[in-house]
Motif scaffolding. Structure first.
Motif, PDB file in Angstrom:
ATOM      1  N   ALA A  87       2.542   6.190   0.435  1.00  0.00           N
ATOM      2  CA  ALA A  87       3.203   5.144   1.229  1.00  0.00           C
ATOM      3  C   ALA A  87       2.326   3.896   1.158  1.00  0.00           C
ATOM      4  CB  ALA A  87       3.397   5.600   2.671  1.00  0.00           C
ATOM      5  N   CYS A  88       2.942   2.727   1.400  1.00  0.00           N
ATOM      6  CA  CYS A  88       2.228   1.472   1.102  1.00  0.00           C
ATOM      7  C   CYS A  88       1.115   1.163   2.096  1.00  0.00           C
ATOM      8  CB  CYS A  88       3.218   0.310   1.007  1.00  0.00           C
ATOM      9  SG  CYS A  88       3.758  -0.349   2.612  1.00  0.00           S
ATOM     10  N   GLY A  89       1.268   1.618   3.340  1.00  0.00           N
ATOM     11  CA  GLY A  89       0.230   1.357   4.340  1.00  0.00           C
ATOM     12  C   GLY A  89       0.270  -0.042   4.922  1.00  0.00           C
ATOM     13  N   GLU A  90       1.206  -0.869   4.450  1.00  0.00           N
ATOM     14  CA  GLU A  90       1.206  -2.286   4.861  1.00  0.00           C
ATOM     15  C   GLU A  90       2.488  -2.710   5.568  1.00  0.00           C
ATOM     16  OE1 GLU A  90       0.832  -4.127   1.067  1.00  0.00           O
ATOM     17  OE2 GLU A  90      -1.310  -3.638   0.871  1.00  0.00           O
ATOM     18  N   CYS A  91       3.595  -2.038   5.303  1.00  0.00           N
ATOM     19  CA  CYS A  91       4.880  -2.512   5.827  1.00  0.00           C
ATOM     20  C   CYS A  91       4.981  -2.224   7.326  1.00  0.00           C
ATOM     21  CB  CYS A  91       6.035  -1.860   5.074  1.00  0.00           C
ATOM     22  SG  CYS A  91       6.230  -0.100   5.388  1.00  0.00           S
ATOM     23  N   ARG A  92       6.020  -2.741   7.979  1.00  0.00           N
ATOM     24  CA  ARG A  92       6.112  -2.564   9.427  1.00  0.00           C
ATOM     25  C   ARG A  92       6.320  -1.107   9.818  1.00  0.00           C
ATOM     26  NH1 ARG A  92      11.433  -3.446  11.550  1.00  0.00           N
ATOM     27  NH2 ARG A  92      12.971  -3.358   9.886  1.00  0.00           N
ATOM     28  N   TYR A  93       6.896  -0.304   8.926  1.00  0.00           N
ATOM     29  CA  TYR A  93       7.028   1.128   9.221  1.00  0.00           C
ATOM     30  C   TYR A  93       5.660   1.811   9.162  1.00  0.00           C
ATOM     31  CZ  TYR A  93      11.985   0.181   8.402  1.00  0.00           C
ATOM     32  OH  TYR A  93      13.252  -0.324   8.456  1.00  0.00           O
ATOM     33  N   CYS A  94       4.949   1.545   8.067  1.00  0.00           N
ATOM     34  CA  CYS A  94       3.630   2.176   7.918  1.00  0.00           C
ATOM     35  C   CYS A  94       2.699   1.770   9.060  1.00  0.00           C
ATOM     36  CB  CYS A  94       2.996   1.784   6.579  1.00  0.00           C
ATOM     37  SG  CYS A  94       3.696   2.674   5.167  1.00  0.00           S
ATOM     38  N   ARG A  95       2.775   0.491   9.469  1.00  0.00           N
ATOM     39  CA  ARG A  95       1.840   0.004  10.485  1.00  0.00           C
ATOM     40  C   ARG A  95       2.220   0.474  11.892  1.00  0.00           C
ATOM     41  NH1 ARG A  95       2.194  -5.178  10.888  1.00  0.00           N
ATOM     42  NH2 ARG A  95       3.548  -5.670   9.125  1.00  0.00           N
ATOM     43  N   LEU A 101       9.260   6.336   6.848  1.00  0.00           N
ATOM     44  CA  LEU A 101      10.350   5.382   6.597  1.00  0.00           C
ATOM     45  C   LEU A 101       9.937   4.252   5.650  1.00  0.00           C
ATOM     46  CD1 LEU A 101      11.775   5.074  10.254  1.00  0.00           C
ATOM     47  CD2 LEU A 101      12.495   6.628   8.419  1.00  0.00           C
ATOM     48  N   CYS A 102       8.718   4.305   5.120  1.00  0.00           N
ATOM     49  CA  CYS A 102       8.214   3.236   4.242  1.00  0.00           C
ATOM     50  C   CYS A 102       9.213   2.922   3.119  1.00  0.00           C
ATOM     51  CB  CYS A 102       6.873   3.669   3.636  1.00  0.00           C
ATOM     52  SG  CYS A 102       6.214   2.502   2.433  1.00  0.00           S
ATOM     53  N   ASP A 103       9.515   1.627   2.957  1.00  0.00           N
ATOM     54  CA  ASP A 103      10.467   1.220   1.920  1.00  0.00           C
ATOM     55  C   ASP A 103       9.936   1.497   0.514  1.00  0.00           C
ATOM     56  OD1 ASP A 103      12.548   0.266   3.486  1.00  0.00           O
ATOM     57  OD2 ASP A 103      11.567  -1.686   3.769  1.00  0.00           O
TER      58      ASP A 103
HETATM   59 ZN   LIG Z   1       5.019   1.170   3.914  1.00  0.00          ZN
END
Ligand SMILES: [Zn+2]
Ligand SMILES: [Zn+2]
Length: 334
Positions: A87-95, A101-103
């Motif tokens: 997962a990206c770790g940066e998007c609003r879901y990850c944060r 739910l990470c895009d």
């Molecule tokens: Zn993410």
């Protein structure tokens, strides 16, 4: 076993050994669970993957090597690789604690080659240590059936009377967890499937019957494991006010229209999507305390197509697992 074309059997193939990149581990696969999601991928019901692809996202194996900077596990250590591969770790879901739910999430056996193979690579941050006391085969279905099922069970809240629609790999694990938590499980199977109803009672279900029946009591919540849209209104009709009905699968046939009155009374319909690493840690810590004993039907890797067909026809009790017999690349390390 390679997926080259949706709708066609997997093909046995010799691929180059995968090389672990930075932060990745090389895994010698011992067992890999077969999941309903694999059937949806095989049938071309999901938008990706890029083909050819090695499916399989319930991998149990041993560390056979590590890429640059991967130091979390020792060579020879037993680990599990789940569906969420990155997962990206940066998007609003990850944060916000919702990496499920990470895009930009990447999934094992879908965006990343998976465990229907002798070797796999995985980002070490998304792997789990496997509890002792579980064989490789029994541990494999914990990694998706168990883990995403556990997330679904959490979403029904503190429901005491829980309906399980479809009693396969996930439900048979979650039934044990739910009973351990003091809940009562009501198991719904395909009409006339006495064998699975008995299986459910043996695992502690308070009641088992067919999906066309109404349970003897109202349900406080339900999880629909079978990919059958008509079960969503069926489950709603069986629930008490305030109940949540959760669909646990990645794909479902169309949900038929239903009267508003069966949703009225603050009932909720929801899906559950993927997993977070926190779900996995929490569930795998719970496994030995229940203790969960998964029932598995084991197939050699070469019989992956047979395992998928048996899952499709609903003839197996519990979970299907592929095992890998080969010259063990990690044998010197054990
Ligand atoms: Zn993410
Ligand atoms: Zn799965």
């Amino acid at each position: 076993m390679l997926l080259e074309q949706p709708g066609e059997p997997l093909r046995p193939a010799e691929l180059d050994d995968p090389a672990p990149g930075p932060g990745q581990v090389l895994v010698s696969v011992h067992a890999c669970g077969v999941c309903r999601t694999d059937l949806h991928i095989l049938d071309g019901e999901l938008a990706r993957p890029k083909l050819p692809r090695v499916m399989g996202h319930q991998i149990v194996g041993r560390i056979a090597g590590a890429g640059e900077g991967a130091e979390r596990f020792a060579v020879g250590e037993r680990i599990g690789v789940p569906w969420l591969g990155w997962a990206c770790g940066e998007c609003r879901y990850c944060r916000s604690g919702r990496e499920n739910l990470c895009d930009r999430a990447r999934f094992t056996g879908y965006d990343i080659d998976g465990g229907y193979a002798e070797l796999a690579v995985a980002d070490e941050r998304y792997c789990f240590a496997i509890p002792a006391g579980q064989s490789d085969e029994q541990a494999a279905p914990l990694l998706c059936a168990g883990l995403i099922g556990y997330r679904a069970l959490r979403l029904v809240g503190d429901a005491e009377r829980v309906g399980f629609y479809g009693f396969g790999a996930a439900a048979h694990i979650l039934c044990q967890v739910a009973v351990h938590q003091g809940r009562r499980v009501f198991a719904f199977t395909r009409p006339g499937d006495e064998e699975t109803q008995q299986f459910a009672r043996r695992l502690g279900a308070a009641w088992a019957g067919s999906s066309g029946e109404m349970p003897p009591e109202e349900l406080d919540g339900a999880i629909v494991f079978a990919p059958v849209g008509a079960l969503m209104p069926a489950a709603l009709r069986a629930t008490a006010k305030g109940a949540r009905v959760i669909s646990a699968g990645i794909h479902m046939s169309e949900i038929p229209a239903f009267p508003y009155e069966i949703l009225w009374g603050e009932r909720t319909l929801s899906s559950v999507a993927n997993l977070t690493r926190a779900d996995g840690e929490e569930f795998l810590e719970l496994v030995p305390r229940v203790p969960v004993r998964s029932e598995v039907t084991v197939y050699p890797l070469a019989d992956a197509n047979l395992a998928l067909e048996d899952l499709r026809s609903g003839t197996l009790a519990g979970a299907a697992v592929l095992t890998v017999a080969r010259e063990d690349v990690s044998s010197e390390a054990r």
